[in-house]
Design an enzyme around this catalytic site. Structure first.
Site, PDB file in Angstrom:
ATOM      1  CB  CYS A 169      -1.729   7.025   0.979  1.00 51.25           C
ATOM      2  SG  CYS A 169      -3.106   6.131   1.704  1.00 51.25           S
ATOM      3  CD  GLU A 221      -2.944  -1.130   0.322  1.00 51.54           C
ATOM      4  OE1 GLU A 221      -3.660  -2.120   0.162  1.00 51.54           O
ATOM      5  OE2 GLU A 221      -3.106  -0.065  -0.301  1.00 51.54           O
TER       6      GLU A 221
HETATM    7  N1  LIG Z   1      -1.313   3.259   0.443  1.00 51.59           N
HETATM    8  C1  LIG Z   1      -1.505   3.381   1.740  1.00 51.59           C
HETATM    9  O1  LIG Z   1      -2.416   2.770   2.333  1.00 51.59           O
HETATM   10  C2  LIG Z   1      -0.616   4.302   2.529  1.00 51.59           C
HETATM   11  C3  LIG Z   1      -0.979   4.575   3.836  1.00 51.59           C
HETATM   12  C4  LIG Z   1      -0.132   5.415   4.591  1.00 51.59           C
HETATM   13  C5  LIG Z   1       1.016   5.967   4.036  1.00 51.59           C
HETATM   14  N2  LIG Z   1       1.323   5.682   2.760  1.00 51.59           N
HETATM   15  C6  LIG Z   1       2.489   6.301   2.135  1.00 51.59           C
HETATM   16  O2  LIG Z   1       3.596   6.350   3.069  1.00 51.59           O
HETATM   17  C7  LIG Z   1       4.337   7.530   2.856  1.00 51.59           C
HETATM   18  C8  LIG Z   1       4.429   8.323   4.137  1.00 51.59           C
HETATM   19  O3  LIG Z   1       4.718   7.485   5.220  1.00 51.59           O
HETATM   20  P1  LIG Z   1       6.222   7.344   5.697  1.00 51.59           P
HETATM   21  O4  LIG Z   1       6.919   8.647   5.601  1.00 51.59           O
HETATM   22  O5  LIG Z   1       6.251   6.623   6.987  1.00 51.59           O
HETATM   23  O6  LIG Z   1       6.783   6.372   4.560  1.00 51.59           O
HETATM   24  P2  LIG Z   1       8.181   5.650   4.532  1.00 51.59           P
HETATM   25  O7  LIG Z   1       8.128   4.772   3.357  1.00 51.59           O
HETATM   26  O8  LIG Z   1       9.299   6.608   4.666  1.00 51.59           O
HETATM   27  O9  LIG Z   1       8.215   4.740   5.865  1.00 51.59           O
HETATM   28  C9  LIG Z   1       7.242   3.740   6.034  1.00 51.59           C
HETATM   29  C10 LIG Z   1       7.797   2.730   7.019  1.00 51.59           C
HETATM   30  O10 LIG Z   1       8.927   2.091   6.422  1.00 51.59           O
HETATM   31  C11 LIG Z   1      10.048   2.187   7.269  1.00 51.59           C
HETATM   32  N3  LIG Z   1      11.247   2.208   6.427  1.00 51.59           N
HETATM   33  C12 LIG Z   1      11.825   3.256   5.816  1.00 51.59           C
HETATM   34  N4  LIG Z   1      12.891   2.860   5.092  1.00 51.59           N
HETATM   35  C13 LIG Z   1      12.999   1.497   5.261  1.00 51.59           C
HETATM   36  C14 LIG Z   1      13.884   0.478   4.787  1.00 51.59           C
HETATM   37  N5  LIG Z   1      14.912   0.775   3.974  1.00 51.59           N
HETATM   38  N6  LIG Z   1      13.675  -0.809   5.165  1.00 51.59           N
HETATM   39  C15 LIG Z   1      12.642  -1.112   5.987  1.00 51.59           C
HETATM   40  N7  LIG Z   1      11.761  -0.196   6.468  1.00 51.59           N
HETATM   41  C16 LIG Z   1      11.952   1.091   6.108  1.00 51.59           C
HETATM   42  C17 LIG Z   1       9.803   3.456   8.053  1.00 51.59           C
HETATM   43  O11 LIG Z   1      10.547   3.450   9.243  1.00 51.59           O
HETATM   44  C18 LIG Z   1       8.309   3.352   8.312  1.00 51.59           C
HETATM   45  O12 LIG Z   1       8.068   2.493   9.394  1.00 51.59           O
HETATM   46  C19 LIG Z   1       3.603   8.309   1.783  1.00 51.59           C
HETATM   47  O13 LIG Z   1       4.157   8.044   0.530  1.00 51.59           O
HETATM   48  C20 LIG Z   1       2.190   7.744   1.834  1.00 51.59           C
HETATM   49  O14 LIG Z   1       1.507   7.890   0.632  1.00 51.59           O
HETATM   50  C21 LIG Z   1       0.530   4.863   1.972  1.00 51.59           C
HETATM   51  O1  LIG Z   2      -2.914   7.142   4.415  1.00 48.68           O
HETATM   52  C1  LIG Z   2      -3.237   6.125   4.892  1.00 48.68           C
HETATM   53  C2  LIG Z   2      -4.599   5.536   5.000  1.00 48.68           C
HETATM   54  O2  LIG Z   2      -4.681   4.339   4.249  1.00 48.68           O
HETATM   55  C3  LIG Z   2      -5.642   6.506   4.560  1.00 48.68           C
HETATM   56  S1  LIG Z   2      -7.231   5.947   4.992  1.00 48.68           S
HETATM   57  O3  LIG Z   2      -7.442   6.274   6.429  1.00 48.68           O
HETATM   58  O4  LIG Z   2      -7.304   4.474   4.788  1.00 48.68           O
HETATM   59  O5  LIG Z   2      -8.141   6.689   4.123  1.00 48.68           O
END
Ligand SMILES: NC(=O)c1ccc[n+]([C@@H]2O[C@H](COP(=O)([O-])OP(=O)(O)OC[C@H]3O[C@@H](n4cnc5c(N)ncnc54)[C@H](O)[C@@H]3O)[C@@H](O)[C@H]2O)c1
Ligand SMILES: O=C[C@H](O)CS(=O)(=O)O
Length: 490
Positions: A294, A260
């Site tokens: 996201c 995700e």
């Molecule tokens: N699609 C979804 O459901 C969804 C939901 C929430 C957030 N996001 C996305 O996440 C991003 C923001 O969240 P974020 O800043 O925590 O993202 P991120 O990818 O920087 O970090 C996500 C997780 O991965 C870990 N991580 C980072 N680098 C890693 C590595 N090399 N190996 C293993 N783990 C690692 C981080 O510590 C954190 O726990 C945005 O791009 C957002 O769109 C997507």
């Molecule tokens: O950004 C992370 C979540 O998946 C958004 S939502 O709460 O599921 O809409």
């Protein structure tokens, strides 16, 4: 000694600070501070574990797999229902922890707790409906039988923006399917994950079934979670860049993977739209969690005929948004997760203005504190500007004018992302044309808030694959096994 400061809870036992492995709280020599992004206060120190504890968690999760997968779906459902009841009983405390470590307004945090719990409730029921098939055989001496089995030990890495719901959305499906689960949460927001573990423990979920390992070395811990031979499936929620790394790591042992990832949601307002409804939907979608979701609107496309009307109403609505500490009554926009996050958002705004975007509102840090960025509106934005090309992850609304349906669909699809999209129109023919041409996993039609337990949450393109929630959400945690029963005429 890890501990929490300044967090007032009705149930103080929910403020856990140690990794939870095999039903035990693990002490650690090292610890790491948990900071309230609204004011920089250190609210806790938590265990800082690493590879050894991650491997220990996997060892116990593997051992627990035998009994847990052999348990009846009904018994698993009863335990998950108890977990759900406990989460909802402690909704206020869990929301308080969440707001203090992540920053979102308390009402949004309460909403996240209920949203996360709804997945536990949903999958407690879905787990009782994991049906197989009997398929008509090509000859009378055989029977074709299909059964579904838990994939095995599941590991996960989750982000800081929804520190409760992103774990619950995964763990509930995994446990309901009969899998055991090890998660490494974002180090910025461990308290929500550990409180979930405390309530799982109280619900009677057996040791080793649900494990939370907290540590700063994401990369090293991630290599264990993605490459350990005892792990059957890995699930990740986070940025696309990190997701790509983790997918490649999973390839070494051909793990089942669900991702995700990031988004760049278009929000399209056609000239026949209900403008007031589109303004409300855009504000709700854009400014939720200060724009740190996201599925937040990331580009607002407005048809030229209604551009002035929409912009004027939208500005009035954004000006009403109160910015401040999420614990304070009436606050709608909280802090971003860090000063670096504010710097990244501010750079996108400034660079886009330098390329011709017009600042209509905000555009700078707020006096509320280092991590606060003013709700911002830019007009005269073009799709090649940084504020339109990148996932903003902040409270900024870029408005882009468009001529016609064909042009806006082309522009909306011009991104590597494909998670969520939104459009407003009252033309039924246009609804079906646009909905089928937009390359996104989830589409809001005259609606800005689309996430719920019953719907399949997930994306296309580089926003990832797999679905969470809904009747589809168990598929990623099940293997299909075909039994050919022969010799039946002998
Ligand atoms: N699609 C979804 O459901 C969804 C939901 C929430 C957030 N996001 C996305 O996440 C991003 C923001 O969240 P974020 O800043 O925590 O993202 P991120 O990818 O920087 O970090 C996500 C997780 O991965 C870990 N991580 C980072 N680098 C890693 C590595 N090399 N190996 C293993 N783990 C690692 C981080 O510590 C954190 O726990 C945005 O791009 C957002 O769109 C997507
Ligand atoms: O950004 C992370 C979540 O998946 C958004 S939502 O709460 O599921 O809409």
């Amino acid at each position: 000694m890890q501990h929490t400061q300044s967090i007032e809870l009705k149930d103080k036992q929910l403020a856990k600070t140690l990794s939870y492995v095999n039903g035990q709280w693990l002490e650690s020599e090292n610890h790491v501070a948990v900071i309230n992004p609204a004011n920089g206060d250190q609210i806790a120190t938590v265990s800082n574990h690493g590879v050894n504890e991650t491997e220990l968690a996997i060892k116990h999760a593997k051992a627990a797999m035998v009994a847990w997968s052999s348990m009846t779906a009904l018994h698993r459902a009863e335990l998950l229902r108890k977990w759900f009841n406990l989460v909802m009983e402690h909704q206020d405390d869990l929301a308080n922890l969440l707001t203090q470590e992540q920053g979102k307004p308390i009402n949004e945090a309460k909403g996240e707790i209920a949203y996360g719990a709804s997945f536990i409730e949903w999958f407690a029921e879905e787990g009782k409906r994991i049906y197989g098939d009997i398929i008509p055989a090509p000859s009378n001496d055989k029977r074709i039988i299909v059964i579904k089995e838990p994939v095995g030990l599941v590991t996960a890495i989750t982000p800081w923006n929804f520190p409760n719901a992103m774990i619950a959305r995964k763990a509930a499906a995994a446990l309901a399917a009969g899998c055991t689960f090890v998660v490494r949460p974002a180090i910025q927001t461990p308290l929500s994950a550990l409180a979930l573990a405390e309530l799982a423990d109280r619900a009677g979920i057996p040791p080793g079934v649900f494990n939370v390992v907290v540590g700063t070395d994401a990369s090293a811990m991630g290599k264990v979670l993605t490459q350990h031979s005892d792990v059957a499936k890995f699930t990740f929620t986070g940025s696309t860049d990190v997701g790509k790394k983790l997918i490649s790591q999973c390839a070494t042992t051909v793990k089942k993977v669900s991702m995700e990832l990031g988004g760049n949601a278009p929000f399209i307002v056609f000239d026949d739209a209900d403008i007031d409804a589109s303004v409300l939907g855009a504000v709700q979608s854009k400014y939720r969690n200060a724009g740190q979701t996201c599925v937040c609107t990331n580009r607002i496309f407005v048809q030229k005929k209604v551009l002035a009307q929409f912009t004027q109403k939208y500005l009035l609505a954004v000006k009403e948004l109160t910015i401040g500490n999420g614990l304070d009554e009436g606050v709608i926009v909280g802090p971003l997760i860090s000063s670096d996050a504010v710097n990244a958002v501010d750079k996108m705004v400034k660079d886009s203005i330098a390329l011709g975007a017009k600042l209509l509102l905000g555009g700078k840090r707020d006096k509320a504190g280092d991590n606060f960025y003013q709700p911002t509106v830019l007009s005269q934005v073009s799709t090649d500007m940084p504020i339109a090309k990148n996932e903003i992850f902040g409270p900024v609304s870029p408005i882009i004018a468009f001529e016609n349906e064909e042009d806006v669909i082309t522009m909306a699809n011009e991104t590597e992302y494909g998670l969520a999209a939104y459009f407003y129109t009252r033309d039924i023919g246009r609804i079906w044309r646009v909905a089928t041409k937009l390359q996104y996993g989830m589409i809001g039609i005259n609606e800005g808030i689309i996430s719920n337990t019953a719907a399949p949450f997930g994306g296309m393109k580089q926003s990832g694959y797999g679905r969470e929630g809904s009747k589809y959400g168990l598929d990623d945690y099940l293997d299909i096994k075909y039994l050919c029963m022969g010799g039946l005429n002998s």
